[in-house]
Design an enzyme around this catalytic site. Structure first.
Site, PDB file in Angstrom:
ATOM      1  CB  SER A   1      -1.082  -0.021   1.223  1.00  0.00           C
ATOM      2  OG  SER A   1      -1.904   0.992   1.021  1.00  0.00           O
ATOM      3  CG  ASN A   2      -0.402   4.675  -1.330  1.00  0.00           C
ATOM      4  OD1 ASN A   2      -1.257   5.258  -0.784  1.00  0.00           O
ATOM      5  ND2 ASN A   2      -0.693   4.107  -2.523  1.00  0.00           N
ATOM      6  NE  ARG A   3       3.883   9.190   3.928  1.00  0.00           N
ATOM      7  CZ  ARG A   3       4.650  10.284   3.577  1.00  0.00           C
ATOM      8  NH1 ARG A   3       5.517  10.318   2.535  1.00  0.00           N
ATOM      9  NH2 ARG A   3       4.348  11.392   4.165  1.00  0.00           N
TER      10      ARG A   3
END
Length: 213
Positions: free
Chosen positions: A19-21
């Protein structure tokens, strides 16, 4: 109108994912602003914890493929699509059926690209206004203009994700809005609600121009 928000989660095994931020705050601010202006808004979101704005229909998804399916199935009925989600660019080529034990962990995970939702919508669009987002760290404007053209977008909103006071996870943002007509507008640091107002102004003007043709 369709707005996408948040990151996606691409599974590695039943308990781990790529995933990412992304917090989803920018997409939710856009959905709120559009609803306040009277638009019928469907908000397609990855797993985020931001409260859903009033008068907005939320569709929950997890993966890039699920987000693609949710958006494409509604695309023909939309006048505007704002792709504010930070869709994961890669996914595991093979997803383990059970939790990978530390002792059995592979030395590398083979990745493959996820579906390019914005490009698919750009190829499909007829009358829709299509807005994308670009999270960049280097050669910002050139990279964003390339995406603007290759994905057949009307606008692309450029973020420098290296900034600590803008972009991911915070309540403020500064962006550059690039138009397919060659326009370029720098929007200074402010709350994401203010950025949403500027973007919605640009979309409203584009809709008006389209309807006057």
């Amino acid at each position: 109108m369709i707005v996408t928000a948040g990151g996606t989660q691409e599974p590695i095994d039943p308990v781990r994912y790529i995933s990412n931020r992304s917090s989803g705050k920018m997409g939710f601010a856009l959905a709120r602003e559009a609803a306040n202006r009277g638009a019928a808004v469907t908000l397609v979101t990855g797993p985020v914890s931001v409260p859903v704005p009033d008068r907005v229909v939320r569709v929950r998804v997890r993966t890039a493929q699920e987000m693609r399916d949710a958006v494409v199935s509604r695309f023909d009925d939309a006048d505007v699509v704002i792709k504010a989600a930070a869709v994961a660019d890669f996914k595991a080529r093979t997803v383990a059926g059970g939790k990978i034990k530390k002792a059995d962990a592979p030395s590398a995970i083979e990745l493959e690209p996820t579906v390019d939702i914005a490009a698919e919508l750009g190829a499909m669009k007829k009358r829709q206004i299509l807005v994308g987002f670009a999270a960049e760290t280097d050669d910002h404007v050139a990279a964003a203009r390339k995406k603007l053209a290759s994905k057949n977008l009307d606008f692309i909103v450029l973020n420098d994700v290296r900034a600590t006071d803008a972009g991911f996870e915070v309540d403020t943002n500064r962006v550059v809005i690039l138009g397919a007509d060659g326009s370029e507008e720098e929007v200074p640091l402010q709350l994401k609600s203010g950025i949403a107002q500027v973007i919605c102004d640009r979309v409203a003007n584009a809709l008006k121009a389209r309807n006057e043709r």
